[in-house]
Scaffold this active site. Structure first.
Site, PDB file in Angstrom:
ATOM      1  N   ASN A 208       0.775  -1.410  -0.053  1.00  0.00           N
ATOM      2  CA  ASN A 208       0.016  -0.322  -0.088  1.00  0.00           C
ATOM      3  C   ASN A 208       1.292   0.993   0.058  1.00  0.00           C
ATOM      4  O   ASN A 208       0.745   1.460   0.746  1.00  0.00           O
ATOM      5  CB  ASN A 208      -1.186  -0.173   1.284  1.00  0.00           C
ATOM      6  CG  ASN A 208      -1.960  -1.285   1.155  1.00  0.00           C
ATOM      7  OD1 ASN A 208      -2.449  -0.939   0.049  1.00  0.00           O
ATOM      8  ND2 ASN A 208      -1.761  -2.064   2.194  1.00  0.00           N
ATOM      9  N   LYS A 288      -0.740  -3.620  -6.033  1.00  0.00           N
ATOM     10  CA  LYS A 288      -1.455  -3.900  -5.822  1.00  0.00           C
ATOM     11  C   LYS A 288      -2.055  -3.027  -6.213  1.00  0.00           C
ATOM     12  O   LYS A 288      -2.115  -1.217  -6.299  1.00  0.00           O
ATOM     13  CB  LYS A 288      -1.324  -3.511  -4.109  1.00  0.00           C
ATOM     14  CG  LYS A 288      -3.085  -3.814  -3.266  1.00  0.00           C
ATOM     15  CD  LYS A 288      -3.156  -3.945  -1.868  1.00  0.00           C
ATOM     16  CE  LYS A 288      -4.624  -3.542  -1.378  1.00  0.00           C
ATOM     17  NZ  LYS A 288      -4.436  -3.977   0.145  1.00  0.00           N
ATOM     18  N   GLU A 292      -9.458  -2.856  -2.227  1.00  0.00           N
ATOM     19  CA  GLU A 292      -8.297  -1.862  -0.677  1.00  0.00           C
ATOM     20  C   GLU A 292      -8.456   0.279  -1.434  1.00  0.00           C
ATOM     21  O   GLU A 292      -7.721   0.636  -0.843  1.00  0.00           O
ATOM     22  CB  GLU A 292      -7.659  -2.244  -0.222  1.00  0.00           C
ATOM     23  CG  GLU A 292      -8.318  -3.699   0.426  1.00  0.00           C
ATOM     24  CD  GLU A 292      -7.599  -4.787   1.453  1.00  0.00           C
ATOM     25  OE1 GLU A 292      -8.074  -4.914   2.587  1.00  0.00           O
ATOM     26  OE2 GLU A 292      -6.491  -4.361   1.863  1.00  0.00           O
ATOM     27  N   ARG A 342     -17.091 -11.810  -1.236  1.00  0.00           N
ATOM     28  CA  ARG A 342     -16.178 -11.899  -1.577  1.00  0.00           C
ATOM     29  C   ARG A 342     -15.253 -12.703  -2.396  1.00  0.00           C
ATOM     30  O   ARG A 342     -13.932 -12.830  -2.805  1.00  0.00           O
ATOM     31  CB  ARG A 342     -15.212 -10.904  -0.770  1.00  0.00           C
ATOM     32  CG  ARG A 342     -14.268 -10.852   0.006  1.00  0.00           C
ATOM     33  CD  ARG A 342     -13.194 -10.046   0.453  1.00  0.00           C
ATOM     34  NE  ARG A 342     -12.473  -9.812   1.034  1.00  0.00           N
ATOM     35  CZ  ARG A 342     -11.713  -9.095   1.905  1.00  0.00           C
ATOM     36  NH1 ARG A 342     -12.455  -8.474   3.192  1.00  0.00           N
ATOM     37  NH2 ARG A 342     -10.595  -9.197   2.445  1.00  0.00           N
ATOM     38  N   ASP A 371      -8.162 -13.868   3.463  1.00  0.00           N
ATOM     39  CA  ASP A 371      -7.509 -12.547   3.550  1.00  0.00           C
ATOM     40  C   ASP A 371      -6.500 -13.381   4.682  1.00  0.00           C
ATOM     41  O   ASP A 371      -6.911 -12.979   5.894  1.00  0.00           O
ATOM     42  CB  ASP A 371      -7.979 -11.316   4.301  1.00  0.00           C
ATOM     43  CG  ASP A 371      -6.365 -10.415   4.303  1.00  0.00           C
ATOM     44  OD1 ASP A 371      -5.662 -10.595   4.230  1.00  0.00           O
ATOM     45  OD2 ASP A 371      -7.312  -9.742   4.506  1.00  0.00           O
ATOM     46  N   GLU A 399      -1.317 -11.310  11.261  1.00  0.00           N
ATOM     47  CA  GLU A 399      -2.035 -10.948  11.255  1.00  0.00           C
ATOM     48  C   GLU A 399      -3.468 -11.236  12.050  1.00  0.00           C
ATOM     49  O   GLU A 399      -4.334 -10.730  12.660  1.00  0.00           O
ATOM     50  CB  GLU A 399      -2.579  -9.839   9.862  1.00  0.00           C
ATOM     51  CG  GLU A 399      -3.712  -8.970   9.814  1.00  0.00           C
ATOM     52  CD  GLU A 399      -3.885  -8.705   8.563  1.00  0.00           C
ATOM     53  OE1 GLU A 399      -4.932  -7.665   8.760  1.00  0.00           O
ATOM     54  OE2 GLU A 399      -2.997  -8.936   7.425  1.00  0.00           O
ATOM     55  N   TRP A 547     -22.870  -4.934   7.195  1.00  0.00           N
ATOM     56  CA  TRP A 547     -23.724  -5.024   8.246  1.00  0.00           C
ATOM     57  C   TRP A 547     -22.338  -5.534   9.727  1.00  0.00           C
ATOM     58  O   TRP A 547     -23.055  -6.263  10.496  1.00  0.00           O
ATOM     59  CB  TRP A 547     -24.657  -5.311   8.561  1.00  0.00           C
ATOM     60  CG  TRP A 547     -25.588  -4.000   7.236  1.00  0.00           C
ATOM     61  CD1 TRP A 547     -25.763  -4.849   6.282  1.00  0.00           C
ATOM     62  CD2 TRP A 547     -26.426  -3.302   7.631  1.00  0.00           C
ATOM     63  NE1 TRP A 547     -26.916  -3.746   5.861  1.00  0.00           N
ATOM     64  CE2 TRP A 547     -26.617  -3.385   6.311  1.00  0.00           C
ATOM     65  CE3 TRP A 547     -26.223  -2.980   9.262  1.00  0.00           C
ATOM     66  CZ2 TRP A 547     -27.802  -2.008   6.202  1.00  0.00           C
ATOM     67  CZ3 TRP A 547     -26.950  -1.589   9.172  1.00  0.00           C
ATOM     68  CH2 TRP A 547     -28.241  -1.459   8.004  1.00  0.00           C
TER      69      TRP A 547
END
Length: 685
Positions: A208, A288, A292, A342, A371, A399, A547
């Site tokens: 990122n 990337k 996102e 997804r 992920d 993570e 949600w």
């Protein structure tokens, strides 16, 4: 005390004096002289590593004089550059050694480390040291070793301000306050660790890419980035950069980043030329895009092949490659919409592009479709694109698996993914054969992983988390290695040869993945973590779901229906027989049930328990298991370094308290949601 002198810093490359007198005596027979006559930089590095380590082990520094009396020595070199090395092998034996491969051989009183390249010699040197540290006898030494994977990459998610995205072991070792660190000695020590397990490429900035890191492609940063490349080059590691697809706008002043615009293509060619001026062996770009909030070709009505090929065209004249990440999705899970998924995204985006990517483009595909969860199926993209190069991506940094505050040895998880049979070319079409390129005859392939190091004295925060970095490298070199063998290698090199220490730590490591799974996310449901930082239980908290749910738990049941008949159709992305097996709740393995199916809480598992009973029981068992880990560690007091013992004790105590939090939050939630179990987890229907 200097960082390099603190407990855990040497990791598995510690140079403690050997205590086995027979082993020391054997070493002195051939290790009193180290002969390296070639000027190759990696061979010089190999000679240095051998010299320093043998000196520390034996208390006697080897010299570099050729023995006039025919006595023993350690001779290292390439077949082409050293006639004495070549004479120890036949033409057939030499031809069997690949570019990064090596041969080790005992020849009379001498030992030969040979390779086709200097990198191979360096890997052979570290392999010899590993054999000695793990107690192998070298009397009959004769070993050929070639890496299964051509690309063995580490991805650093470090930012130029010194922070690390998903970093759990301190600050960056590469950057501080907007600059490359002035002292690269720790970077060099990291290069040693990576080279010792065969890593040959490193991406040195966050995928990122922030605005400041976009300038890594300019003379503002390139001289210091080149200094880092010099450090890694000595250890056979090529440097790569993550790039921002919108760099022509943000850095170049263009009005567009459209990959089909000639001005954009020219801009990238000029940037690449500048990079190679500073770093002649630059590896290439990691990208990337369109995920996102990252910019990409979708903005201009182009696809991933258009974007990747534009960069590949610029890199091709220099031998560089584009590593294009497939972590792409543009949907959020909504409990009112049970068809959007997804998990389908990577397959749906990329399979129509098979055969359109240039040969110096390689797709980087996460091991699972979501992920890096503690449990998810393998990505169906493997086996679905026979005309495209691929890497498999793992996450060494934990993570979603305890963030290096919990013990979670991940090599068994990775082995399970690599051994999965896609059936893309019939039985035996395993993921590891897709990744290495052999299944479809692709020129590029291999492994990539997100690193887990920071500037903590012991590199990884939790002293046992070093096993994941070590294990990743060993597995990238040889996916056939067993998880327990890798763990035992690491333990012996890191903690020594005390039998009780080895047995205790091996048991702790090998039980830790399933233990972590038991008190966090049962049956493949995943995602029940706190938003943004992903540490701690929050059943409805995951930030990328509209949600707050990826599990669709209601009063009727739990899980995501990914069947073709009634759900999202995700199960159909696998080849038979997996597509048929995952279509039915009755044939789906228990550990993945809630990933593929929404079932009542009273659904009975293959184990005989109901879903709700399993959720309750496993969370209580997870707490007990965490307490058992701490007890096992306590039994090592006085047998391992005091500071490392205290580091581990602190982490394991935190794991116990956190496991209790998971147990209480998850069980209370589902007790209330299901309405069919009491506060102790006993079903009452």
């Amino acid at each position: 005390m200097k960082v390099a002198e603190q407990a855990g810093y040497d990791a598995w490359l510690g140079r403690r004096a050997l205590t086995d007198k027979d082993q020391v005596s054997s070493l002195t027979d051939w290790a009193s002289r180290i002969i390296a006559e070639e000027s190759d930089e990696c061979i010089r590095t190999a000679a240095y590593e051998l010299t320093e380590t043998i000196t520390a082990w034996t208390g006697r520094r080897p010299d570099n004089a050729v023995p006039a009396d025919g006595g023993g020595c350690l001779r290292i070199g390439t077949f082409q550059g050293c006639s004495e090395v070549a004479s120890a092998f036949s033409e057939v034996e030499m031809s069997a050694v690949q570019a990064d491969g090596f041969r080790l051989r005992r020849a009379g009183q001498s030992i030969i480390i040979a390779g086709s390249t200097g990198r191979g010699v360096l890997y052979g040197a570290f392999a010899l040291l590993r054999l000695i540290k793990t107690g192998e006898r070298l009397n009959e030494l004769d070993e050929l070793s070639n890496p299964a994977n051509g690309l063995r990459l580490i991805n650093e998610w470090d930012n130029v301000d010194g922070s690390i995205e998903r970093g759990y072991a301190g600050r960056s070792i590469f950057y501080a306050e907007g600059e490359v660190v002035p002292d690269l000695s720790r970077v060099r020590d990291y290069a040693r660790l990576l080279a010792s397990v065969g890593i040959n490429g490193i991406v040195v900035n966050n995928v990122n890419v922030h605005r400041e890191e976009t300038l890594f492609l300019s003379e503002r940063y390139l001289p210091r980035i080149a200094d880092m490349a010099n450090v890694f080059r000595a250890y056979g590691i090529r440097l790569y950069l993550s790039i921002n697809f919108a760099a022509p706008i943000e850095m170049g002043g263009l009005a567009t980043a459209d990959p089909l615009e000639e001005a954009v293509r020219t801009w990238w060619k000029d940037r690449v030329k500048e990079v190679y001026k500073w770093i002649p062996d630059f590896g290439g770009f990691l990208v990337k895009a369109d995920s996102e909030f990252r910019p990409g070709p979708f903005t201009y009505g182009r696809d991933h092949a258009d974007g990747a090929n534009m960069l590949a065209e610029a890199l091709a004249p220099y031998g560089g490659i584009v590593v294009w990440r497939c972590f792409v999705y543009n949907c959020k899970q909504d409990w009112r919409d049970r068809k959007t998924d997804r998990a389908r995204a990577a397959y749906d985006h990329f399979t129509p592009l098979d055969g359109r990517f240039r040969d110096n483009v390689v797709l980087q595909v996460k091991n699972g479709p979501m992920d890096f969860q503690v449990r998810e199926p393998v990505s169906p993209l493997f086996g679905a694109m026979p005309h495209t190069n691929m890497l498999i991506e793992f996450q060494v940094t934990q993570e979603y698996t305890g963030q290096q505050r919990h013990l979670c040895y991940l090599v068994p998880q990775w082995k399970e993914a690599l051994d999965f049979d896609t059936h893309a070319r019939g039985e035996g079409s395993t993921i590891k054969k897709v990744a290495d390129g052999s299944l479809f005859g692709r020129p590029l392939g291999g492994f990539a992983a997100v690193s887990n190091v920071g500037d903590d004295a012991n590199w990884t925060g939790h002293p046992l988390a070093q096993a994941n970095l070590y294990g990743y490298g060993r597995l990238a070199w040889n996916p056939e290695l067993a998880a327990d063998r890798i763990a035992e290698e690491w333990i012996k090199q890191t903690f020594g040869d005390h039998d009780r220490v080895i047995k205790t730590l091996l048991a702790m490591l090998m039980s830790s993945w399933s233990l972590y799974e038991s008190y966090t996310s049962p049956l493949g449901v995943g995602w029940m973590v706190k938003p943004n930082h992903h540490y701690g239980p929050d059943v409805d908290g995951y930030e990328y779901s509209m949600w707050g749910t990826y599990h669709f738990a209601d009063c009727y049941g739990i899980g995501v229906d990914r069947s073709v008949r009634t759900g999202t159709g995700y199960a159909s992305q696998y080849h038979r027989p997996h597509s048929e097996r995952f279509e039915s709740a009755e044939t789906t393995p228990d550990e993945l049930l809630l990933f593929f199916h929404h079932v009542p809480y009273t659904h009975r598992l293959h184990s005989g328990k109901t879903v709700i009973q399993h959720i309750y029981d496993s969370h209580f068992e997870g707490v007990k298991g965490s307490e058992a880990l701490a007890e096992q560690w306590e039994g090592l007091k006085g047998l391992i370094d005091h500071d490392i013992f205290e580091q581990g004790r602190s982490r394991l105590q935190e794991q116990i308290e956190h496991a209790k939090e998971w147990r209480d939050v998850i069980n209370t939630y589902f007790w209330r949601k299901s309405g069919i179990a009491d506060e102790h987890g006993r079903t009452i229907y």
